[in-house]
Design an enzyme around this catalytic site. Structure first.
Site, PDB file in Angstrom:
ATOM      1  N   CYS A 270      10.410  49.139  60.761  1.00 57.83           N
ATOM      2  CA  CYS A 270      11.828  49.461  61.083  1.00 57.83           C
ATOM      3  C   CYS A 270      11.634  50.851  62.157  1.00 57.83           C
ATOM      4  O   CYS A 270      12.471  50.527  63.259  1.00 57.83           O
ATOM      5  CB  CYS A 270      12.685  49.791  60.393  1.00 57.83           C
ATOM      6  SG  CYS A 270      12.435  51.119  59.070  1.00 57.83           S
TER       7      CYS A 270
ATOM      8  N   GLU B 169      13.951  43.419  69.055  1.00 61.47           N
ATOM      9  CA  GLU B 169      12.849  43.958  68.332  1.00 61.47           C
ATOM     10  C   GLU B 169      11.686  42.780  68.139  1.00 61.47           C
ATOM     11  O   GLU B 169      12.170  41.527  67.586  1.00 61.47           O
ATOM     12  CB  GLU B 169      13.508  43.985  66.716  1.00 61.47           C
ATOM     13  CG  GLU B 169      12.693  44.709  65.617  1.00 61.47           C
ATOM     14  CD  GLU B 169      13.290  45.140  64.307  1.00 61.47           C
ATOM     15  OE1 GLU B 169      14.099  44.045  64.188  1.00 61.47           O
ATOM     16  OE2 GLU B 169      13.096  46.094  63.818  1.00 61.47           O
TER      17      GLU B 169
HETATM   18  P1  NAD Z   1      14.956  39.597  56.687  1.00 64.42           P
HETATM   19  O1  NAD Z   1      16.464  40.023  57.158  1.00 64.42           O
HETATM   20  O2  NAD Z   1      14.432  38.290  57.537  1.00 64.42           O
HETATM   21  O3  NAD Z   1      15.193  39.642  55.200  1.00 64.42           O
HETATM   22  C1  NAD Z   1      15.493  40.676  54.303  1.00 64.42           C
HETATM   23  C2  NAD Z   1      15.959  40.221  52.845  1.00 64.42           C
HETATM   24  O4  NAD Z   1      17.141  39.361  52.906  1.00 64.42           O
HETATM   25  C3  NAD Z   1      14.661  39.255  52.233  1.00 64.42           C
HETATM   26  O5  NAD Z   1      14.876  39.735  51.004  1.00 64.42           O
HETATM   27  C4  NAD Z   1      15.404  37.816  52.400  1.00 64.42           C
HETATM   28  O6  NAD Z   1      14.940  37.050  51.324  1.00 64.42           O
HETATM   29  C5  NAD Z   1      16.911  38.052  52.104  1.00 64.42           C
HETATM   30  N1  NAD Z   1      17.771  36.948  52.686  1.00 64.42           N
HETATM   31  C6  NAD Z   1      17.543  36.273  53.628  1.00 64.42           C
HETATM   32  N2  NAD Z   1      18.602  35.343  54.003  1.00 64.42           N
HETATM   33  C7  NAD Z   1      19.639  35.817  53.201  1.00 64.42           C
HETATM   34  C8  NAD Z   1      21.209  35.645  53.078  1.00 64.42           C
HETATM   35  N3  NAD Z   1      21.503  34.607  53.606  1.00 64.42           N
HETATM   36  N4  NAD Z   1      21.688  36.296  51.941  1.00 64.42           N
HETATM   37  C9  NAD Z   1      21.000  37.441  51.382  1.00 64.42           C
HETATM   38  N5  NAD Z   1      19.783  37.597  51.311  1.00 64.42           N
HETATM   39  C10 NAD Z   1      19.000  36.883  52.289  1.00 64.42           C
HETATM   40  O7  NAD Z   1      14.340  40.755  57.154  1.00 64.42           O
HETATM   41  P2  NAD Z   1      12.436  41.031  56.918  1.00 64.42           P
HETATM   42  O8  NAD Z   1      12.002  39.886  57.822  1.00 64.42           O
HETATM   43  O9  NAD Z   1      12.423  40.939  55.394  1.00 64.42           O
HETATM   44  O10 NAD Z   1      12.478  42.406  57.291  1.00 64.42           O
HETATM   45  C11 NAD Z   1      12.169  42.948  58.743  1.00 64.42           C
HETATM   46  C12 NAD Z   1      13.461  43.381  59.204  1.00 64.42           C
HETATM   47  O11 NAD Z   1      13.896  44.494  58.265  1.00 64.42           O
HETATM   48  C13 NAD Z   1      13.212  44.117  60.351  1.00 64.42           C
HETATM   49  O12 NAD Z   1      14.403  43.787  61.211  1.00 64.42           O
HETATM   50  C14 NAD Z   1      13.072  45.837  60.277  1.00 64.42           C
HETATM   51  O13 NAD Z   1      13.441  46.441  61.385  1.00 64.42           O
HETATM   52  C15 NAD Z   1      14.130  45.840  58.884  1.00 64.42           C
HETATM   53  N6  NAD Z   1      13.840  46.864  58.432  1.00 64.42           N
HETATM   54  C16 NAD Z   1      14.733  48.198  58.383  1.00 64.42           C
HETATM   55  C17 NAD Z   1      14.493  49.060  57.726  1.00 64.42           C
HETATM   56  C18 NAD Z   1      15.385  50.465  57.407  1.00 64.42           C
HETATM   57  O14 NAD Z   1      15.342  51.197  56.520  1.00 64.42           O
HETATM   58  N7  NAD Z   1      16.220  50.487  58.705  1.00 64.42           N
HETATM   59  C19 NAD Z   1      13.187  49.061  56.749  1.00 64.42           C
HETATM   60  C20 NAD Z   1      12.342  48.022  56.935  1.00 64.42           C
HETATM   61  C21 NAD Z   1      12.706  46.935  57.315  1.00 64.42           C
END
Ligand code: NAD
Length: 487
Positions: free
Chosen positions: A289, A390
């Site tokens: 991130c 991103e």
């Molecule tokens: P994602 O948004 O695809 O998924 C995150 C989580 O949400 C997963 O556990 C997924 O199973 C769950 N999810 C999916 N659909 C959902 C729904 N409808 N309702 C509830 N939960 C649901 O993200 P990702 O691909 O796992 O991670 C990458 C993203 O996370 C990037 O955008 C990255 O920048 C961000 N990120 C941010 C930080 C921070 O601290 N700001 C840290 C790490 C990652």
């Protein structure tokens, strides 16, 4: 951890004292990004398991809240010690989970332990307030109470750090938690849940329900959940906000970024280049991130910087994440590979900037896994999709600037505001620029270094709420005002 003692893959759903292998959400064939082959079959929580986990957490929370503070503090410290002792094992599970190189993986468990230690320290120190009222005879107390059960949804690209940042303060504040790790990286979080049991936390205080969107949505909609913390993408955060509207559930959201890394001509160039390379395409193959994916360089050093950056990334060993000499591993999946190569191809086809190095998927012995070369584009217009969306892969955009005002304007011209970097030797400029950058964290002459004591979170579409510091503890409390008339 040695090559001769392969790590056990924990795959059960953990609810209360039960370890569940047959769940209502079916199973998920988990793929190792290093080879593209299935390495584990994960039972997936559905609505039924989420409901059981929330009930179990509610019962455990009552026990936890009634426990003397010293005992709660000692249990969290014992958990931190257990996490440190298991750092290599947790690190290796991270490698099998999401392909992070083993050379970097156990550090994430260390950071999780640091968060547990830091927040254990707050348990017997956090205090409330009193305030005067117009009726001088009243006692007017301002107290903080836990929400009860907190749902924590973590991303695949650092699930242990996500757990440390959210679960440690949630527990310290007196809550129980239901953790939903992603199906793409469930095993290290499940092992963390086992450690919670092994050190003697009340059964059900920490439940781990690996699952996909259905499990996540069930958690968000559940009436027994007092608050949701979500770390992930803005796209899913929007769906969560809609689902949470039903119960008007409070949210904290840690989302993505398109972070600017501003390099002034007076910077220590060696350090600036290394940070640009490692916080750009190299670390976690850009799947962080805090990735500094927009690099702004002052014009007098622009060409030299580009030359050095290309040299730095070209010499980084890319390969099998289980090999200790690997610095850069694969990206998470075939879908991510297609998305990242699509972004690169789109930029090339539209004539966006100059592709200086990279841009290809690696073949040969690495063809089965999801390996993409570290990729550097120069002269990228900040308005282009390459600079605004991103990529979440090993791709950086470099662009020149002429004045401090212009650098700040370009850096802030983004929908995101998670972190920003600046490199300068001029003290006054470091302060000025740090204050002007629209982001939750600014790192000057250093790299992204998440610390338990530093509140972390986004401006703009990078989210809201803060994890870390006293702000992170408060994130998992609700404020109560108690007024008692004395007269
Ligand atoms: P994602 O948004 O695809 O998924 C995150 C989580 O949400 C997963 O556990 C997924 O199973 C769950 N999810 C999916 N659909 C959902 C729904 N409808 N309702 C509830 N939960 C649901 O993200 P990702 O691909 O796992 O991670 C990458 C993203 O996370 C990037 O955008 C990255 O920048 C961000 N990120 C941010 C930080 C921070 O601290 N700001 C840290 C790490 C990652």
């Amino acid at each position: 951890m040695t090559a001769t003692t392969p790590v056990r893959f924990p795959t059960s759903i953990l609810i209360g004292e039960d370890s569940i292998t047959d769940a209502s959400g079916g199973t998920f064939d988990h793929v190792f990004p290093g080879t593209g082959k299935v390495n584990a079959v994960i039972p997936m929580a559905g609505e039924e398991e989420v409901d059981r986990a929330v009930r179990s957490a509610a019962a455990a929370q009552r026990e936890w809240a009634a426990m003397p503070v010293g005992q709660r503090r000692d249990l969290l410290l014992a958990l931190a010690t257990a996490v440190r002792a298991a750092a290599d094992e947790l690190g290796e599970l991270n490698v099998h989970d999401y392909g992070v190189p083993v050379s970097m993986a156990s550090g994430t468990a260390g950071l999780l332990a640091s968060f547990l230690e830091y927040y254990a320290g707050w348990i017997d120190k956090a205090t409330g307030q009193t305030a005067p009222t117009t009726h001088n005879a009243d006692v007017n107390m301002i107290d903080r109470e836990p929400y009860g059960v907190v749902g924590v949804i973590v991303p695949w690209n650092g699930p242990l750090v996500g757990i440390g940042m959210a679960v440690a303060p949630a527990l310290a504040a007196g809550n129980a938690v239901v953790i939903k790790p992603p199906e793409l990286a469930p095993m290290a979080p499940i092992r963390f849940g086992e450690l919670c049991r092994e050190v003697g936390l009340p059964p059900g205080l920490v439940n781990v329900v690996p699952g996909g969107p259905a499990a996540g949505e069930a958690l968000v909609r559940h009436r027994g959940i007092g608050k949701i913390h979500f770390t992930g993408s803005g796209a899913i955060a929007r769906q969560i906000a809609i689902a949470a509207a039903d119960t008007l559930k409070p949210l904290s959201l840690e989302l993505g970024g398109k972070s600017a890394n501003v390099v002034f001509a007076d910077a220590d160039l060696d350090a600036a280049v290394m940070i640009a390379a490692f916080m750009g395409p190299i670390t976690q193959s850009g799947q962080s991130c805090a990735c500094g994916s927009r690099i702004l360089v002052e014009r007098p050093i622009y060409e030299e910087f580009l030359e050095r950056l290309v040299q730095a990334v070209a010499h980084v060993p890319v390969g099998d994440p289980l090999d200790p000499s690997t610095v850069m591993g694969p990206v998470i999946s075939q879908a991510a590979t297609d998305r990242i190569l699509g972004a690169i191809g789109g930029a090339v086809a539209s004539g966006t900037g100059r592709l200086l190095t990279g841009g290809n998927r690696l073949g040969g012995a690495l063809a089965g896994g999801y390996y993409i070369e570290p990729t550097v584009f120069a002269d990228v217009p900040n308005a282009s999709p390459l600079a605004q969306v991103e990529t979440f892969g090993p791709v950086v955009s470099v662009m020149p600037f002429d004045t401090e005002d212009e650098a700040v304007a370009i850096a802030n011209d983004s929908d995101f505001g998670l972190v920003a970097y600046a490199h300068t030797r001029e003290f006054a400029r470091a302060h000025r620029v740090a204050r002007r950058l629209e982001s939750g964290s600014v790192w000057v002459n250093t790299y992204s270094d998440i610390q338990p004591s530093g509140p972390y979170g986004g401006y703009k579409q990078s989210g809201y709420g803060r994890l870390g510091g006293i702000e992170g503890l408060h994130e998992f409390t609700q404020v109560k005002n108690i007024r008692i008339a004395l007269g």
